[in-house]
Design a protein around this motif. Sequence first.
Motif, PDB file in Angstrom:
ATOM      1  N   ALA A 101       0.830  -1.207   0.000  1.00 53.16           N
ATOM      2  CA  ALA A 101       0.000   0.000   0.000  1.00 53.16           C
ATOM      3  C   ALA A 101       0.863   1.255   0.000  1.00 53.16           C
ATOM      4  CB  ALA A 101      -0.934   0.004   1.212  1.00 53.16           C
ATOM      5  N   LEU A 102       1.972   1.232   0.740  1.00 56.27           N
ATOM      6  CA  LEU A 102       2.882   2.379   0.749  1.00 56.27           C
ATOM      7  C   LEU A 102       3.503   2.605  -0.625  1.00 56.27           C
ATOM      8  CD1 LEU A 102       4.482   4.573   2.245  1.00 56.27           C
ATOM      9  CD2 LEU A 102       6.148   2.805   2.878  1.00 56.27           C
ATOM     10  N   LEU A 250       1.443  22.168  -7.315  1.00 53.67           N
ATOM     11  CA  LEU A 250       1.948  20.847  -6.958  1.00 53.67           C
ATOM     12  C   LEU A 250       1.545  20.473  -5.533  1.00 53.67           C
ATOM     13  CD1 LEU A 250       5.501  21.012  -8.552  1.00 53.67           C
ATOM     14  CD2 LEU A 250       3.566  19.652  -9.334  1.00 53.67           C
ATOM     15  N   LEU A 251       1.541  21.445  -4.623  1.00 55.37           N
ATOM     16  CA  LEU A 251       1.146  21.143  -3.248  1.00 55.37           C
ATOM     17  C   LEU A 251      -0.314  20.726  -3.171  1.00 55.37           C
ATOM     18  CD1 LEU A 251       1.725  21.087  -0.213  1.00 55.37           C
ATOM     19  CD2 LEU A 251       1.073  23.504  -0.144  1.00 55.37           C
ATOM     20  N   LEU A 252      -1.190  21.489  -3.812  1.00 63.09           N
ATOM     21  CA  LEU A 252      -2.609  21.132  -3.804  1.00 63.09           C
ATOM     22  C   LEU A 252      -2.842  19.798  -4.507  1.00 63.09           C
ATOM     23  CD1 LEU A 252      -4.224  24.612  -4.551  1.00 63.09           C
ATOM     24  CD2 LEU A 252      -4.089  23.415  -2.357  1.00 63.09           C
ATOM     25  N   GLY A 253      -2.135  19.582  -5.612  1.00 65.27           N
ATOM     26  CA  GLY A 253      -2.254  18.302  -6.296  1.00 65.27           C
ATOM     27  C   GLY A 253      -1.766  17.144  -5.444  1.00 65.27           C
ATOM     28  N   LEU A 254      -0.706  17.376  -4.677  1.00 69.44           N
ATOM     29  CA  LEU A 254      -0.192  16.334  -3.802  1.00 69.44           C
ATOM     30  C   LEU A 254      -1.200  15.963  -2.725  1.00 69.44           C
ATOM     31  CD1 LEU A 254       2.191  14.597  -2.687  1.00 69.44           C
ATOM     32  CD2 LEU A 254       2.837  16.602  -1.362  1.00 69.44           C
ATOM     33  N   VAL A 255      -1.768  16.977  -2.070  1.00 67.83           N
ATOM     34  CA  VAL A 255      -2.744  16.714  -1.012  1.00 67.83           C
ATOM     35  C   VAL A 255      -3.969  16.005  -1.582  1.00 67.83           C
ATOM     36  CG1 VAL A 255      -4.262  17.803   0.680  1.00 67.83           C
ATOM     37  CG2 VAL A 255      -1.921  18.638   0.378  1.00 67.83           C
ATOM     38  N   TYR A 256      -4.417  16.440  -2.756  1.00 68.87           N
ATOM     39  CA  TYR A 256      -5.587  15.802  -3.363  1.00 68.87           C
ATOM     40  C   TYR A 256      -5.288  14.360  -3.766  1.00 68.87           C
ATOM     41  CZ  TYR A 256      -8.890  14.469  -6.978  1.00 68.87           C
ATOM     42  OH  TYR A 256      -9.785  13.778  -7.730  1.00 68.87           O
ATOM     43  N   THR A 257      -4.129  14.127  -4.380  1.00 62.31           N
ATOM     44  CA  THR A 257      -3.818  12.800  -4.892  1.00 62.31           C
ATOM     45  C   THR A 257      -3.585  11.807  -3.759  1.00 62.31           C
ATOM     46  OG1 THR A 257      -2.761  13.901  -6.774  1.00 62.31           O
ATOM     47  CG2 THR A 257      -2.377  11.552  -6.544  1.00 62.31           C
ATOM     48  N   LEU A 258      -3.026  12.274  -2.637  1.00 59.21           N
ATOM     49  CA  LEU A 258      -2.807  11.379  -1.514  1.00 59.21           C
ATOM     50  C   LEU A 258      -4.105  10.771  -1.006  1.00 59.21           C
ATOM     51  CD1 LEU A 258      -0.107  13.153   0.701  1.00 59.21           C
ATOM     52  CD2 LEU A 258       0.097  10.915  -0.394  1.00 59.21           C
ATOM     53  N   LYS A 259      -5.178  11.545  -1.063  1.00 55.70           N
ATOM     54  CA  LYS A 259      -6.437  11.075  -0.489  1.00 55.70           C
ATOM     55  C   LYS A 259      -7.430  10.576  -1.543  1.00 55.70           C
ATOM     56  CE  LYS A 259      -8.564  15.678  -0.429  1.00 55.70           C
ATOM     57  NZ  LYS A 259      -9.690  15.320  -1.299  1.00 55.70           N
ATOM     58  N   VAL A 260      -6.985  10.355  -2.769  1.00 59.37           N
ATOM     59  CA  VAL A 260      -7.887   9.836  -3.794  1.00 59.37           C
ATOM     60  C   VAL A 260      -8.400   8.471  -3.374  1.00 59.37           C
ATOM     61  CG1 VAL A 260      -7.989   8.937  -6.134  1.00 59.37           C
ATOM     62  CG2 VAL A 260      -6.930  11.142  -5.714  1.00 59.37           C
ATOM     63  N   ALA A 280      -5.526   5.273   1.167  1.00 64.82           N
ATOM     64  CA  ALA A 280      -6.906   5.749   1.236  1.00 64.82           C
ATOM     65  C   ALA A 280      -7.894   4.593   1.140  1.00 64.82           C
ATOM     66  CB  ALA A 280      -7.162   6.764   0.127  1.00 64.82           C
ATOM     67  N   THR A 281      -7.700   3.707   0.172  1.00 62.50           N
ATOM     68  CA  THR A 281      -8.614   2.573   0.029  1.00 62.50           C
ATOM     69  C   THR A 281      -8.433   1.564   1.158  1.00 62.50           C
ATOM     70  OG1 THR A 281      -7.016   1.452  -1.426  1.00 62.50           O
ATOM     71  CG2 THR A 281      -8.686   2.834  -2.464  1.00 62.50           C
ATOM     72  N   TRP A 282      -7.214   1.405   1.631  1.00 61.14           N
ATOM     73  CA  TRP A 282      -6.963   0.478   2.738  1.00 61.14           C
ATOM     74  C   TRP A 282      -7.637   0.963   4.019  1.00 61.14           C
ATOM     75  CZ3 TRP A 282      -1.791  -0.275   5.752  1.00 61.14           C
ATOM     76  CH2 TRP A 282      -1.871  -1.433   6.509  1.00 61.14           C
ATOM     77  N   SER A 283      -7.552   2.263   4.276  1.00 60.76           N
ATOM     78  CA  SER A 283      -8.206   2.817   5.457  1.00 60.76           C
ATOM     79  C   SER A 283      -9.711   2.604   5.404  1.00 60.76           C
ATOM     80  CB  SER A 283      -7.883   4.311   5.572  1.00 60.76           C
ATOM     81  OG  SER A 283      -8.563   4.892   6.651  1.00 60.76           O
ATOM     82  N   TYR A 284     -10.308   2.828   4.239  1.00 59.54           N
ATOM     83  CA  TYR A 284     -11.749   2.631   4.103  1.00 59.54           C
ATOM     84  C   TYR A 284     -12.125   1.158   4.273  1.00 59.54           C
ATOM     85  CZ  TYR A 284     -16.386   2.419   2.022  1.00 59.54           C
ATOM     86  OH  TYR A 284     -17.716   2.191   1.809  1.00 59.54           O
ATOM     87  N   ALA A 299      -8.414   4.108  11.344  1.00 60.58           N
ATOM     88  CA  ALA A 299      -8.112   5.489  11.715  1.00 60.58           C
ATOM     89  C   ALA A 299      -6.608   5.734  11.738  1.00 60.58           C
ATOM     90  CB  ALA A 299      -8.722   5.810  13.072  1.00 60.58           C
ATOM     91  N   ALA A 300      -5.834   4.721  12.135  1.00 57.47           N
ATOM     92  CA  ALA A 300      -4.377   4.872  12.156  1.00 57.47           C
ATOM     93  C   ALA A 300      -3.828   5.094  10.746  1.00 57.47           C
ATOM     94  CB  ALA A 300      -3.740   3.632  12.791  1.00 57.47           C
ATOM     95  N   VAL A 301      -4.323   4.343   9.774  1.00 58.70           N
ATOM     96  CA  VAL A 301      -3.888   4.539   8.394  1.00 58.70           C
ATOM     97  C   VAL A 301      -4.282   5.929   7.898  1.00 58.70           C
ATOM     98  CG1 VAL A 301      -4.116   3.695   6.026  1.00 58.70           C
ATOM     99  CG2 VAL A 301      -4.011   2.069   7.917  1.00 58.70           C
ATOM    100  N   GLY A 302      -5.494   6.370   8.252  1.00 58.60           N
ATOM    101  CA  GLY A 302      -5.902   7.713   7.872  1.00 58.60           C
ATOM    102  C   GLY A 302      -5.021   8.781   8.482  1.00 58.60           C
ATOM    103  N   ASN A 303      -4.586   8.577   9.716  1.00 60.25           N
ATOM    104  CA  ASN A 303      -3.704   9.551  10.353  1.00 60.25           C
ATOM    105  C   ASN A 303      -2.331   9.591   9.690  1.00 60.25           C
ATOM    106  OD1 ASN A 303      -5.534  10.509  12.253  1.00 60.25           O
ATOM    107  ND2 ASN A 303      -5.014   8.907  13.725  1.00 60.25           N
ATOM    108  N   LEU A 304      -1.884   8.464   9.181  1.00 63.18           N
ATOM    109  CA  LEU A 304      -0.622   8.461   8.440  1.00 63.18           C
ATOM    110  C   LEU A 304      -0.720   9.348   7.201  1.00 63.18           C
ATOM    111  CD1 LEU A 304       0.426   4.689   8.638  1.00 63.18           C
ATOM    112  CD2 LEU A 304       1.302   6.608   9.980  1.00 63.18           C
ATOM    113  N   LEU A 305      -1.866   9.317   6.538  1.00 64.34           N
ATOM    114  CA  LEU A 305      -2.073  10.198   5.390  1.00 64.34           C
ATOM    115  C   LEU A 305      -2.090  11.661   5.821  1.00 64.34           C
ATOM    116  CD1 LEU A 305      -4.780   8.377   3.228  1.00 64.34           C
ATOM    117  CD2 LEU A 305      -2.405   8.818   2.628  1.00 64.34           C
ATOM    118  N   VAL A 306      -2.730  11.951   6.948  1.00 65.28           N
ATOM    119  CA  VAL A 306      -2.769  13.329   7.453  1.00 65.28           C
ATOM    120  C   VAL A 306      -1.364  13.829   7.767  1.00 65.28           C
ATOM    121  CG1 VAL A 306      -3.596  14.796   9.318  1.00 65.28           C
ATOM    122  CG2 VAL A 306      -5.114  13.096   8.316  1.00 65.28           C
ATOM    123  N   VAL A 307      -0.561  12.983   8.404  1.00 64.86           N
ATOM    124  CA  VAL A 307       0.806  13.369   8.736  1.00 64.86           C
ATOM    125  C   VAL A 307       1.627  13.611   7.480  1.00 64.86           C
ATOM    126  CG1 VAL A 307       2.949  12.557   9.799  1.00 64.86           C
ATOM    127  CG2 VAL A 307       0.779  12.252  10.985  1.00 64.86           C
TER     128      VAL A 307
END
Length: 326
Positions: A101-102, A250-260, A280-284, A299-307
């Motif tokens: 997943a990483l 690029l920053l906005l694209g990065l944040v958006y793409t991480l959570k697709v 994102a799919t693994w967390s769901y 929730a832990a996987v989701g927090n990794l994305l937030v970090v």
Amino acid sequence: MNHTTHPPDHTVRERTGAATAAPPPARTAARRRPTSQQWAAWAFLAPVTLYLVLFYAYPLYRNLDLSLRDYTVRSFVQGNAPFTGLENYRKVLDDPTFGPALVHTVVFTAVCLVFQYAVGLALAVFFNQHFRLSATLRALFLVPWLLPLIVSASTWSWMLNSDSGIVNSLLSVVGVDPVHWLTSPEWSLTSVIIANIWIGVPFNLVVLYSGLQSIPHSLYEAAALDGANAWRRFWSITLPLLRPVSAITLLLGLVYTLKVFDIIWIMTKGGPADASTTFATWSYRLGFGNLLPAFGPGAAVGNLLVVAALVFGLVYLRVQRKQAMA
């Protein structure tokens, strides 16, 4: 009989330069009270503050609490889940799905960012020539961005269908065997990357085109008079002056793409065999995709994305600060 009038004491004091009396206490207290403009400012800030607290601060706190406790469906409703500390994070790191997943998240994000930016920049430079029908064509390129994601993902699922998809039909015309785009572990990640690039290019086009409009045309004219060709003008004028806009794009694209999530879930659901699973799919799937949901690890996987998004945001702010000081 002469009557001489004497001015009041305060008039004499003002003329002679003597100190005037201190304002009464009531006036001082009135000055300390918030003015109508200050009350109006707080009134305008209140909805934004309430929105941030309800839809950002509280969900982040709730997600952090979920990741630090052993929640089940019953404890989720009753609210008596035991505290486990970082146990959920340890489970996530030890899970066999973590490594793939990483890798998929990094590949998906990096490839999408590179191609979305490159294609968006090329189209922005192309439409910056202001030729006939440029506005109409530019509007047509916005269609993928305006469509609901479920529509775009469903359309790509139909186009990449192994049996009846239009892509395989076109490939058969030139003698290429059908490709199992969505059901093959070798092609499923590529399929969702292609779909996400198609959806994200219009955003890059709009932002970069707006940045190109702010570059003075006189710089290009002066460079042309000095003998610089189009490629040299692009590297020496366009890219350097477009750097701030490129950074935020690029920053906005990065944040958006991480959570697709929706594109991948609709097209492949992270499969087959986790071949297109991202964080994102693994967390769901951990939190909602099983009969016995694992709220804590999800929730832990989701927090990794937030970090990850927070780290890249801080890096962006640091780079911008260095550029401003240079």
